[in-house]
Motif scaffolding. Structure first.
Motif, PDB file in Angstrom:
ATOM      1  N   LEU A  96       5.827 -19.040  26.151  1.00 18.74           N
ATOM      2  CA  LEU A  96       7.279 -18.984  26.046  1.00 18.74           C
ATOM      3  C   LEU A  96       7.765 -17.711  25.372  1.00 18.74           C
ATOM      4  CD1 LEU A  96       7.916 -22.683  24.915  1.00 18.74           C
ATOM      5  CD2 LEU A  96       7.974 -21.751  27.246  1.00 18.74           C
ATOM      6  N   HIS A  97       6.905 -17.088  24.594  1.00 21.16           N
ATOM      7  CA  HIS A  97       7.299 -15.863  23.886  1.00 21.16           C
ATOM      8  C   HIS A  97       6.056 -15.027  23.626  1.00 21.16           C
ATOM      9  CE1 HIS A  97      10.092 -13.420  21.547  1.00 21.16           C
ATOM     10  NE2 HIS A  97       9.129 -13.282  20.652  1.00 21.16           N
ATOM     11  N   HIS A  98       6.196 -13.708  23.723  1.00 23.59           N
ATOM     12  CA  HIS A  98       5.043 -12.821  23.580  1.00 23.59           C
ATOM     13  C   HIS A  98       5.493 -11.501  22.981  1.00 23.59           C
ATOM     14  CE1 HIS A  98       1.778 -10.138  25.577  1.00 23.59           C
ATOM     15  NE2 HIS A  98       1.312 -10.665  24.448  1.00 23.59           N
ATOM     16  N   GLU A  99       4.744 -11.010  22.002  1.00 23.67           N
ATOM     17  CA  GLU A  99       5.043  -9.710  21.396  1.00 23.67           C
ATOM     18  C   GLU A  99       3.754  -8.992  21.036  1.00 23.67           C
ATOM     19  OE1 GLU A  99       7.992  -9.221  18.549  1.00 23.67           O
ATOM     20  OE2 GLU A  99       9.393 -10.674  19.443  1.00 23.67           O
ATOM     21  N   ARG A 100       3.823  -7.662  21.070  1.00 28.92           N
ATOM     22  CA  ARG A 100       2.725  -6.819  20.596  1.00 28.92           C
ATOM     23  C   ARG A 100       3.284  -5.843  19.568  1.00 28.92           C
ATOM     24  NH1 ARG A 100       1.676  -6.395  26.318  1.00 28.92           N
ATOM     25  NH2 ARG A 100      -0.171  -7.594  26.940  1.00 28.92           N
ATOM     26  N   HIS A 101       2.475  -5.567  18.537  1.00 31.66           N
ATOM     27  CA  HIS A 101       2.913  -4.651  17.492  1.00 31.66           C
ATOM     28  C   HIS A 101       1.745  -3.802  17.013  1.00 31.66           C
ATOM     29  CE1 HIS A 101       6.924  -6.436  16.937  1.00 31.66           C
ATOM     30  NE2 HIS A 101       6.316  -7.589  17.143  1.00 31.66           N
ATOM     31  N   ILE A 102       2.076  -2.605  16.563  1.00 27.18           N
ATOM     32  CA  ILE A 102       1.115  -1.767  15.855  1.00 27.18           C
ATOM     33  C   ILE A 102       1.343  -1.989  14.366  1.00 27.18           C
ATOM     34  CG2 ILE A 102       0.308   0.569  15.401  1.00 27.18           C
ATOM     35  CD1 ILE A 102      -0.301  -0.454  18.205  1.00 27.18           C
ATOM     36  N   MET A 103       0.297  -2.332  13.639  1.00 30.12           N
ATOM     37  CA  MET A 103       0.438  -2.639  12.226  1.00 30.12           C
ATOM     38  C   MET A 103       0.141  -1.404  11.376  1.00 30.12           C
ATOM     39  SD  MET A 103      -1.071  -6.531  12.196  1.00 30.12           S
ATOM     40  CE  MET A 103      -0.384  -6.914  10.600  1.00 30.12           C
ATOM     41  N   ASP A 104      -1.138  -1.063  11.243  1.00 31.07           N
ATOM     42  CA  ASP A 104      -1.547   0.136  10.497  1.00 31.07           C
ATOM     43  C   ASP A 104      -0.875   0.246   9.135  1.00 31.07           C
ATOM     44  OD1 ASP A 104      -3.322   0.957  12.407  1.00 31.07           O
ATOM     45  OD2 ASP A 104      -1.997   2.424  13.328  1.00 31.07           O
ATOM     46  N   ALA A 105      -0.782  -0.854   8.432  1.00 32.19           N
ATOM     47  CA  ALA A 105      -0.189  -0.850   7.099  1.00 32.19           C
ATOM     48  C   ALA A 105      -0.690  -2.074   6.354  1.00 32.19           C
ATOM     49  CB  ALA A 105       1.336  -0.859   7.193  1.00 32.19           C
ATOM     50  N   ASN A 106      -0.650  -2.009   5.035  1.00 28.34           N
ATOM     51  CA  ASN A 106      -1.105  -3.145   4.255  1.00 28.34           C
ATOM     52  C   ASN A 106      -0.152  -4.321   4.342  1.00 28.34           C
ATOM     53  OD1 ASN A 106      -3.377  -1.810   3.413  1.00 28.34           O
ATOM     54  ND2 ASN A 106      -2.438  -1.031   1.544  1.00 28.34           N
ATOM     55  N   GLN A 107       1.150  -4.035   4.411  1.00 29.95           N
ATOM     56  CA  GLN A 107       2.143  -5.090   4.563  1.00 29.95           C
ATOM     57  C   GLN A 107       3.181  -4.629   5.570  1.00 29.95           C
ATOM     58  OE1 GLN A 107       3.713  -6.072   0.714  1.00 29.95           O
ATOM     59  NE2 GLN A 107       1.978  -7.354   0.182  1.00 29.95           N
ATOM     60  N   THR A 108       3.506  -5.515   6.500  1.00 31.86           N
ATOM     61  CA  THR A 108       4.459  -5.173   7.543  1.00 31.86           C
ATOM     62  C   THR A 108       5.325  -6.373   7.848  1.00 31.86           C
ATOM     63  OG1 THR A 108       2.831  -3.680   8.530  1.00 31.86           O
ATOM     64  CG2 THR A 108       4.706  -4.296   9.902  1.00 31.86           C
ATOM     65  N   SER A 109       6.606  -6.155   8.099  1.00 35.76           N
ATOM     66  CA  SER A 109       7.494  -7.251   8.496  1.00 35.76           C
ATOM     67  C   SER A 109       8.190  -6.877   9.792  1.00 35.76           C
ATOM     68  CB  SER A 109       8.528  -7.537   7.407  1.00 35.76           C
ATOM     69  OG  SER A 109       9.368  -6.426   7.222  1.00 35.76           O
ATOM     70  N   HIS A 117      11.561 -24.877  18.616  1.00 40.23           N
ATOM     71  CA  HIS A 117      10.639 -25.503  19.578  1.00 40.23           C
ATOM     72  C   HIS A 117       9.340 -25.839  18.851  1.00 40.23           C
ATOM     73  CE1 HIS A 117       9.752 -26.382  23.813  1.00 40.23           C
ATOM     74  NE2 HIS A 117       8.525 -25.945  23.598  1.00 40.23           N
ATOM     75  N   ARG A 118       8.496 -26.644  19.472  1.00 43.11           N
ATOM     76  CA  ARG A 118       7.122 -26.849  19.006  1.00 43.11           C
ATOM     77  C   ARG A 118       6.214 -25.927  19.803  1.00 43.11           C
ATOM     78  NH1 ARG A 118       4.528 -31.512  19.755  1.00 43.11           N
ATOM     79  NH2 ARG A 118       3.316 -31.338  17.826  1.00 43.11           N
ATOM     80  N   TYR A 119       5.446 -25.094  19.092  1.00 39.04           N
ATOM     81  CA  TYR A 119       4.631 -24.068  19.740  1.00 39.04           C
ATOM     82  C   TYR A 119       3.151 -24.224  19.402  1.00 39.04           C
ATOM     83  CZ  TYR A 119       9.028 -21.445  20.319  1.00 39.04           C
ATOM     84  OH  TYR A 119      10.300 -21.043  20.647  1.00 39.04           O
ATOM     85  N   LEU A 120       2.307 -23.853  20.349  1.00 42.33           N
ATOM     86  CA  LEU A 120       0.916 -23.530  20.077  1.00 42.33           C
ATOM     87  C   LEU A 120       0.847 -22.014  20.007  1.00 42.33           C
ATOM     88  CD1 LEU A 120      -0.837 -25.969  22.572  1.00 42.33           C
ATOM     89  CD2 LEU A 120      -0.939 -26.083  20.081  1.00 42.33           C
ATOM     90  N   HIS A 121       0.487 -21.507  18.853  1.00 44.63           N
ATOM     91  CA  HIS A 121       0.508 -20.059  18.628  1.00 44.63           C
ATOM     92  C   HIS A 121      -0.911 -19.494  18.627  1.00 44.63           C
ATOM     93  CE1 HIS A 121       1.091 -16.129  17.049  1.00 44.63           C
ATOM     94  NE2 HIS A 121       0.656 -16.428  15.829  1.00 44.63           N
ATOM     95  N   LEU A 122      -1.123 -18.434  19.386  1.00 45.84           N
ATOM     96  CA  LEU A 122      -2.387 -17.695  19.383  1.00 45.84           C
ATOM     97  C   LEU A 122      -2.119 -16.262  18.959  1.00 45.84           C
ATOM     98  CD1 LEU A 122      -4.083 -18.884  22.710  1.00 45.84           C
ATOM     99  CD2 LEU A 122      -4.241 -19.889  20.423  1.00 45.84           C
ATOM    100  N   GLY A 123      -2.914 -15.781  18.016  1.00 51.36           N
ATOM    101  CA  GLY A 123      -2.805 -14.400  17.568  1.00 51.36           C
ATOM    102  C   GLY A 123      -4.133 -13.687  17.710  1.00 51.36           C
ATOM    103  N   LEU A 124      -4.075 -12.418  18.101  1.00 50.96           N
ATOM    104  CA  LEU A 124      -5.284 -11.601  18.232  1.00 50.96           C
ATOM    105  C   LEU A 124      -5.029 -10.227  17.634  1.00 50.96           C
ATOM    106  CD1 LEU A 124      -4.855 -13.140  21.327  1.00 50.96           C
ATOM    107  CD2 LEU A 124      -7.272 -12.566  21.294  1.00 50.96           C
ATOM    108  N   ALA A 125      -6.068  -9.648  17.077  1.00 48.79           N
ATOM    109  CA  ALA A 125      -5.948  -8.322  16.469  1.00 48.79           C
ATOM    110  C   ALA A 125      -7.072  -7.415  16.956  1.00 48.79           C
ATOM    111  CB  ALA A 125      -6.004  -8.428  14.943  1.00 48.79           C
TER     112      ALA A 125
END
Length: 333
Positions: A96-109, A117-125
Motif C-alpha cells: 500500500l505504501h513504499h519509500e526508499r531513502h539514503i541514510m548515511d547519517a547516525n540519526q535521520t528523520s 490502517h493495519r500494516y505488515l511492514h518490511l524494511g531492508l537496508a
C-alpha cells in the motif's frame, strides 16, 4: 558484539488542519495519523571473537588487519540505503505504501504521509550496489524476497544486508510509537593459507553450500541450486600468509537438514597452480553451519604438491592431484 544505530522516522499527517481526514468520494474517507517509527539497526556478530581466536599470533597481524578492512562494509553498524514497504494485512497482502531513502547519517528523520490502517511492514537496508543480490516480487508481502543471481559461479555480495518485519496498527487520534529492529541476513567466510615453503604459482579459492534466496516476511532461507562463490583475495601486505574471503547467505541449519543428508554444511574449493602447469584441487568440507551475521575463518598449510592441510581437525579434506576441469562435478549440499 552488538552495535546499535538509531534511525528515527517521523510519520506526520499533511491534512491535520482538516481533521486528519480527506474525502476521496461520497463513500470513502481516508484518514492519516501522526506517529513515530523508530528503527534500530542491530549487528549481533562473532567477528571480534573469531578474529581474536583464529588470528591470535603475531604472524597473523597482517592478515587480521587486511581482513578487518575487507569486512568493514559488511559487519557495519550503519546503513547506506533503506527500502520501506507497508502491506495490507488481508487478502493478497499487496503493498500500500513504499519509500526508499539514503541514510548515511547516525540519526535521520523523514516526514511521510500514510493512511490509518493495519500494516505488515518490511524494511531492508543496504540493497544498492550489492553485487549479485536483488530484491524481487516485493509488490506483495509474501512474495518479497532477496534473490542471489542464478549462475554457476558468482562474485561475493558487497555489503551487509539487514532486514526487518513488523505488524503496525496505525490508529486515528492516538499518539503511537513503533520500534523496528533490523537484523543482518548474510554472512562471511575467510580462508587463511600458510604458503611458506610451497611451490605454488597461483591459488584460486571458491566456496559453496549457501542459500540462494531469503524470504523477507518470514526470515526463511531457500536453497534452489548450488552456486559457487568466487572468493576475493584480501590485500595482505606482509608475511607468507594469503587470505581469501566471501560474503554470501548462510548455509543450512541443523534443524533444516533432511534425515540422512551428509554432515558437510559448506565447503571451500582451493586450486593450487604448480610450476609444472598442473593443478591440485583441495576441498575443505566444513561440518558446522554458517549462521547469519557470522564470520567463519579457516586456516590451512599449503604443501609443495599444492595440497592443503587444515588446522581444524574437524574439517574433512579431499585432494585431487593433477586435477583438470573435466574432473569437476556439481556437489549436492
Amino acid at each position: 558484539m552488538t552495535l546499535s544505530l538509531k534511525r528515527w522516522l517521523l510519520f506526520t499527517s499533511g491534512l491535520l488542519a482538516f481533521g486528519a481526514c480527506s474525502l476521496v468520494d461520497e463513500d470513502l474517507v481516508v484518514c492519516e495519523a501522526e506517529y513515530q517509527l523508530e528503527y534500530e539497526l542491530r549487528l549481533e556478530t562473532n567477528i571480534t571473537t573469531e578474529l581474536e581466536t583464529e588470528l591470535s599470533l603475531d604472524t597473523d597481524i597482517p592478515v587480521a588487519t587486511a581482513l578487518k578492512a575487507y569486512l568493514s562494509n559488511i559487519f557495519s553498524g550503519s546503513a547506506h540505503d533503506v527500502d520501506l514497504s507497508f502491506y495490507d494485512v488481508d487478502g493478497e497482502q499487496v503493498r500500500l505504501h513504499h519509500e526508499r531513502h539514503i541514510m548515511d547519517a547516525n540519526q535521520t528523520s523523514y516526514t511521510l504521509h500514510i493512511p490509518v490502517h493495519r500494516y505488515l511492514h518490511l524494511g531492508l537496508a543496504n540493497l544498492e550496489d550489492n553485487g549479485t543480490l536483488t530484491l524481487e516480487n516485493d509488490q506483495t508481502c509474501t512474495g518479497s524476497h532477496l534473490q542471489q543471481q542464478v549462475a554457476d559461479t558468482l562474485q561475493p555480495q558487497r555489503k551487509g544486508v539487514f532486514t526487518a518485519r513488523a505488524l503496525m496498527d496505525v490508529k486515528e487520534g492516538e499518539d503511537q510509537q513503533f520500534q523496528v529492529n533490523l537484523f543482518m541476513a548474510n554472512s562471511a567466510t575467510a580462508l587463511v593459507l600458510d604458503t611458506l615453503g610451497s611451490r605454488v604459482k597461483d591459488i584460486r579459492v571458491y566456496a559453496t553450500g549457501f542459500a540462494t534466496a531469503f524470504d523477507v516476511a518470514d526470515s526463511v532461507y531457500r536453497f534452489q541450486h548450488t552456486p559457487v562463490i568466487r572468493a576475493d583475495r584480501v590485500g595482505v601486505k606482509d608475511g607468507s600468509q594469503l587470505c581469501y574471503a566471501t560474503v554470501n547467505f548462510p548455509s543450512r541449519m541443523p534443524e533444516t537438514k533432511a534425515e540422512g543428508e551428509k554432515d558437510t554444511y559448506w565447503e571451500f574449493r582451493v586450486y593450487s597452480y604448480l610450476p609444472d602447469d598442473t593443478i591440485t584441487e583441495t576441498k575443505l568440507l566444513v561440518t558446522r553451519p554458517l549462521y547469519p551475521a557470522q564470520l567463519e575463518i579457516l586456516k590451512a598449510k599449503v604443501y609443495g604438491n599444492g595440497a592443503l592441510e587444515p588446522e581444524d581437525s574437524s574439517v574433512a579434506v579431499s585432494v585431487s592431484l593433477d586435477w583438470n576441469p573435466g574432473m569437476e562435478h556439481e556437489i549436492s549440499m
